[in-house]
Design a protein around this motif. Structure first.
Motif, short mmCIF file in Angstrom:
data_model
loop_
_atom_site.label_atom_id
_atom_site.label_comp_id
_atom_site.label_asym_id
_atom_site.label_seq_id
_atom_site.Cartn_x
_atom_site.Cartn_y
_atom_site.Cartn_z
N THR A 297 33.83 6.90 -45.05
CA THR A 297 32.60 7.27 -45.73
C THR A 297 32.80 7.20 -47.24
O THR A 297 33.74 7.82 -47.77
N ILE A 298 31.95 6.43 -47.91
CA ILE A 298 32.00 6.31 -49.38
C ILE A 298 30.71 6.91 -49.93
O ILE A 298 29.62 6.49 -49.57
N THR A 299 30.87 7.90 -50.80
CA THR A 299 29.73 8.57 -51.42
C THR A 299 29.70 8.25 -52.90
O THR A 299 30.71 8.44 -53.60
N ILE A 300 28.58 7.74 -53.39
CA ILE A 300 28.43 7.38 -54.81
C ILE A 300 27.29 8.21 -55.39
O ILE A 300 26.14 8.09 -54.97
N LYS A 301 27.64 9.07 -56.37
CA LYS A 301 26.67 9.99 -56.96
C LYS A 301 26.47 9.67 -58.44
O LYS A 301 27.39 9.23 -59.12
N ASP A 302 25.26 9.91 -58.91
CA ASP A 302 24.99 9.82 -60.35
C ASP A 302 24.12 10.99 -60.75
O ASP A 302 23.57 11.68 -59.91
N ASN A 303 24.01 11.23 -62.02
CA ASN A 303 23.16 12.32 -62.54
C ASN A 303 21.99 11.74 -63.34
O ASN A 303 21.64 12.22 -64.40
N GLY A 304 21.41 10.64 -62.78
CA GLY A 304 20.37 9.91 -63.49
C GLY A 304 18.98 10.47 -63.28
O GLY A 304 18.79 11.63 -62.90
N ILE A 305 18.00 9.58 -63.47
CA ILE A 305 16.61 10.01 -63.46
C ILE A 305 16.07 10.25 -62.05
O ILE A 305 15.02 10.85 -61.87
N GLY A 306 16.79 9.78 -61.03
CA GLY A 306 16.38 10.01 -59.66
C GLY A 306 15.27 9.07 -59.20
O GLY A 306 14.73 8.28 -59.98
N SER B 151 26.40 1.83 -41.96
CA SER B 151 25.08 2.38 -42.30
C SER B 151 25.09 2.84 -43.75
O SER B 151 26.14 3.17 -44.31
N ILE B 152 23.91 2.86 -44.36
CA ILE B 152 23.76 3.32 -45.74
C ILE B 152 22.54 4.22 -45.81
O ILE B 152 21.49 3.91 -45.24
N SER B 153 22.69 5.34 -46.45
CA SER B 153 21.58 6.28 -46.62
C SER B 153 21.52 6.73 -48.08
O SER B 153 22.51 6.59 -48.82
N VAL B 154 20.37 7.26 -48.49
CA VAL B 154 20.19 7.67 -49.87
C VAL B 154 19.40 8.97 -49.92
O VAL B 154 18.51 9.19 -49.11
N SER B 155 19.79 9.81 -50.84
CA SER B 155 19.03 11.04 -51.12
C SER B 155 18.92 11.17 -52.63
O SER B 155 19.82 10.76 -53.37
N SER B 156 17.80 11.73 -53.09
CA SER B 156 17.59 11.78 -54.54
C SER B 156 16.66 12.91 -54.91
O SER B 156 15.79 13.32 -54.11
N GLN B 157 16.86 13.43 -56.13
CA GLN B 157 15.97 14.41 -56.73
C GLN B 157 15.60 13.92 -58.12
O GLN B 157 16.47 13.58 -58.93
N THR B 158 14.30 13.89 -58.35
CA THR B 158 13.83 13.40 -59.65
C THR B 158 14.40 14.26 -60.78
O THR B 158 14.30 15.48 -60.76
N GLY B 159 15.04 13.57 -61.75
CA GLY B 159 15.62 14.26 -62.91
C GLY B 159 17.01 14.81 -62.67
O GLY B 159 17.65 15.29 -63.61
N LYS B 160 17.51 14.77 -61.41
CA LYS B 160 18.84 15.34 -61.13
C LYS B 160 19.84 14.30 -60.64
O LYS B 160 21.04 14.56 -60.67
N GLY B 161 19.39 13.17 -60.18
CA GLY B 161 20.34 12.15 -59.76
C GLY B 161 20.12 11.67 -58.33
O GLY B 161 19.27 12.17 -57.59
N THR B 162 20.92 10.67 -57.95
CA THR B 162 20.79 10.01 -56.65
C THR B 162 22.17 9.91 -56.00
O THR B 162 23.18 9.72 -56.69
N THR B 163 22.20 10.04 -54.68
CA THR B 163 23.45 9.93 -53.93
C THR B 163 23.28 8.90 -52.83
O THR B 163 22.37 8.97 -52.00
N PHE B 164 24.21 7.91 -52.82
CA PHE B 164 24.28 6.91 -51.75
C PHE B 164 25.47 7.22 -50.87
O PHE B 164 26.58 7.47 -51.38
N VAL B 165 25.29 7.18 -49.56
CA VAL B 165 26.37 7.43 -48.60
C VAL B 165 26.50 6.20 -47.70
O VAL B 165 25.56 5.84 -47.01
N VAL B 166 27.69 5.57 -47.74
CA VAL B 166 27.96 4.39 -46.93
C VAL B 166 29.04 4.73 -45.92
O VAL B 166 30.09 5.25 -46.28
N SER B 167 28.76 4.42 -44.62
CA SER B 167 29.73 4.66 -43.56
C SER B 167 30.04 3.34 -42.88
O SER B 167 29.13 2.62 -42.48
N ILE B 168 31.33 3.03 -42.76
CA ILE B 168 31.79 1.79 -42.13
C ILE B 168 32.83 2.14 -41.08
O ILE B 168 33.77 2.92 -41.37
N PRO B 169 32.73 1.62 -39.87
CA PRO B 169 33.70 1.95 -38.83
C PRO B 169 35.09 1.41 -39.16
O PRO B 169 35.23 0.32 -39.72
N VAL B 170 36.11 2.19 -38.83
CA VAL B 170 37.50 1.78 -39.05
C VAL B 170 37.94 0.89 -37.88
O VAL B 170 37.31 0.87 -36.83
#
Length: 455
Positions: free
Chosen positions: A384-393, A435-454
């Motif tokens: 699982t790779i999680t990529i977070k930012d603190n951007g505009i959302g 699989s790839i999923s995304v969650s975000s809050q306006t003004g607080k940032g966005t998080t992408f979660v990527v899961s790849i089978p081993v």
């Protein structure tokens, strides 16, 4: 040969073969029954004439006269009586003598008690007859004209019925095969009318859950996919035309202005910078389109091998910061113990690297500080790779749209882009069964979660 005709012929041949088999069984049974009944009649006639000769003492001349009178109108039985020494005691017509008795035959009759045989088409029987304690041999023979006539009529009747049945079965097969294939013809006519301009048409389905209904439903599902594909292609062409037209128009305008009159060196440098900016936008768009096309290839045509995800992420992070000097990506390993076999997946290194570059660049360019954090965690089944930012959302109503090619949300004015990066990343992850999923809050940032089978 059409399937309808082939099925009709097969149906006719099988049905005729079954009728022929039944006819043969019936004819054989009738033949054996006639044979058995006539042998029984011969036996009764032989015993009757022996009783007349030995017990009733009817003279030979009378018996022979009766025989010669009857053979003109009925199937009269020819009877002969011998003693054990092969001495002829009585014969209905010694001058005719169909049986042609021999001493060996008489001995066999007396020893075995009864024999049955044929003389050409004549049935014959030999019986042991005892009178006053002395054994005699009686032979009886006759031609079953009536029985053979009945068999002949039965055979002709069955052949006639069989031929008529073949014709009826063939016509019935044609009729029922036509009724059975009417839905297929309707599907063919409907399918022939479907073109690229009316992909909304569908094949008629009976709804009976039979094979034809399943075929129609399967074909309709394929048409749904084709229609979606055509619509996506039209939308893609429309979007790509717009994306290409904007920088090309800008470049054309800048160059037209440049040649209209003499300008200073500074003005020429400004025009060149503007044209260079637009040309780089075109180059980036072309590269993204090539990567998008490569991600849409058949998985069997893409080279896969065992790779380490930590090395892919490190390479992607260094590539982002090299090409975008103002961007910063921090990589965090959440596994406390080092393991040489950790972070191993079966995939294409170039494509996975491209996917994570797009996600990292997306996080950095929409963050005020141009920074994003990347976390890697391995479980027994997935990485699982999680990529977070603190951007505009991203607004909630736009989250379902971000993986559509060329989609640009309300944040399009924040920075340049062409809406290909995230759809490209999703295609690559799907290609690796992840699989790839995304969650975000306006003004607080966005998080992408990527899961790849081993592996």
């Amino acid at each position: 040969m059409k399937i309808r005709t082939k099925l009709t012929l097969i149906y006719t041949v099988i049905s005729t073969a079954i009728l022929l088999a039944f006819s043969i069984v019936i004819y054989y049974s009738a033949h054996k029954s006639r044979e058995s009944e006539f042998f029984t009649a011969l036996e009764q006639e032989a015993i009757t004439k022996a009783n007349l000769f030995f017990i009733a003492k009817v003279d030979t001349t009378t018996l022979q006269t009766i025989y010669r009178s009857n053979i003109e109108v009925i199937n009269e039985v020819e009877v002969a009586i011998y003693d054990a020494g092969f001495n002829l005691l009585y014969h209905d017509a010694e001058d005719i003598d169909h049986v042609q008795e021999t001493p060996e035959m008489i001995d066999e009759i007396i020893d075995n008690g009864e024999i049955r045989f044929y003389q050409d088409d004549w049935q014959a029987i030999g019986l042991r007859y005892k009178y006053n304690g002395i054994a005699y041999a009686i032979t009886a023979t006759a031609y079953d004209r009536y029985g053979y006539s009945k068999l002949f009529d039965l055979r002709n009747t069955m052949l006639t019925v069989l031929i008529m049945a073949m014709a009826v079965i063939y016509l019935a097969g044609l009729y029922f095969s036509k009724k059975a294939f009417d839905p297929v013809k309707a599907m063919i006519r409907k399918a022939e009318s479907i073109t690229a301009s009316n992909l909304d048409l569908r094949l008629p389905s009976t709804g009976n859950h039979d094979e034809l209904s399943q075929m129609a439903d399967t074909f309709n599902k394929m048409l749904n996919r084709l229609e979606d594909s055509f619509n996506s292609q039209k939308e893609f062409v429309s979007n790509i035309s717009h994306e290409l037209r904007t920088p090309l128009a800008a470049m054309t305008t800048e160059l037209d202005l440049a040649i209209q009159k003499e300008r200073t060196t500074a003005e020429y440098q400004k025009i060149i910078k503007n044209v260079l900016f637009d040309s780089r936008r075109l180059a980036a768009l072309s590269n993204n389109l090539l990567d998008l096309a490569k991600a849409g290839y058949d998985p069997q045509e893409i080279s896969f091998k065992v790779i380490r995800m930590d090395e892919v992420l490190l390479d992607a992070m260094q590539t982002v910061m090299k090409h975008r000097p103002g961007y910063a990506v921090n990589l965090h390993f959440e596994d406390s113990e080092e393991n040489d076999e950790a972070a191993g997946v079966f995939g294409n290194e170039y494509l996975l690297k491209t996917a994570f570059i797009k996600i990292m660049e997306n996080g950095c360019k929409f963050s005020p500080d141009n920074r994003c954090e990347t976390f890697i965690h391995q479980s027994p089944e997935t990485i699982t790779i999680t990529i977070k930012d603190n951007g505009i959302g991203i607004p909630d109503d736009e989250l379902p749209e971000i993986f559509k090619p060329f989609f640009r949300g309300s944040n399009r004015s924040y920075t340049e882009g062409n809406g290909i990066g995230l759809p490209l990343a999703q295609k690559i992850v799907s290609l690796h069964k992840g699989s790839i999923s995304v969650s975000s809050q306006t003004g607080k940032g966005t998080t992408f979660v990527v899961s790849i089978p081993v592996i």
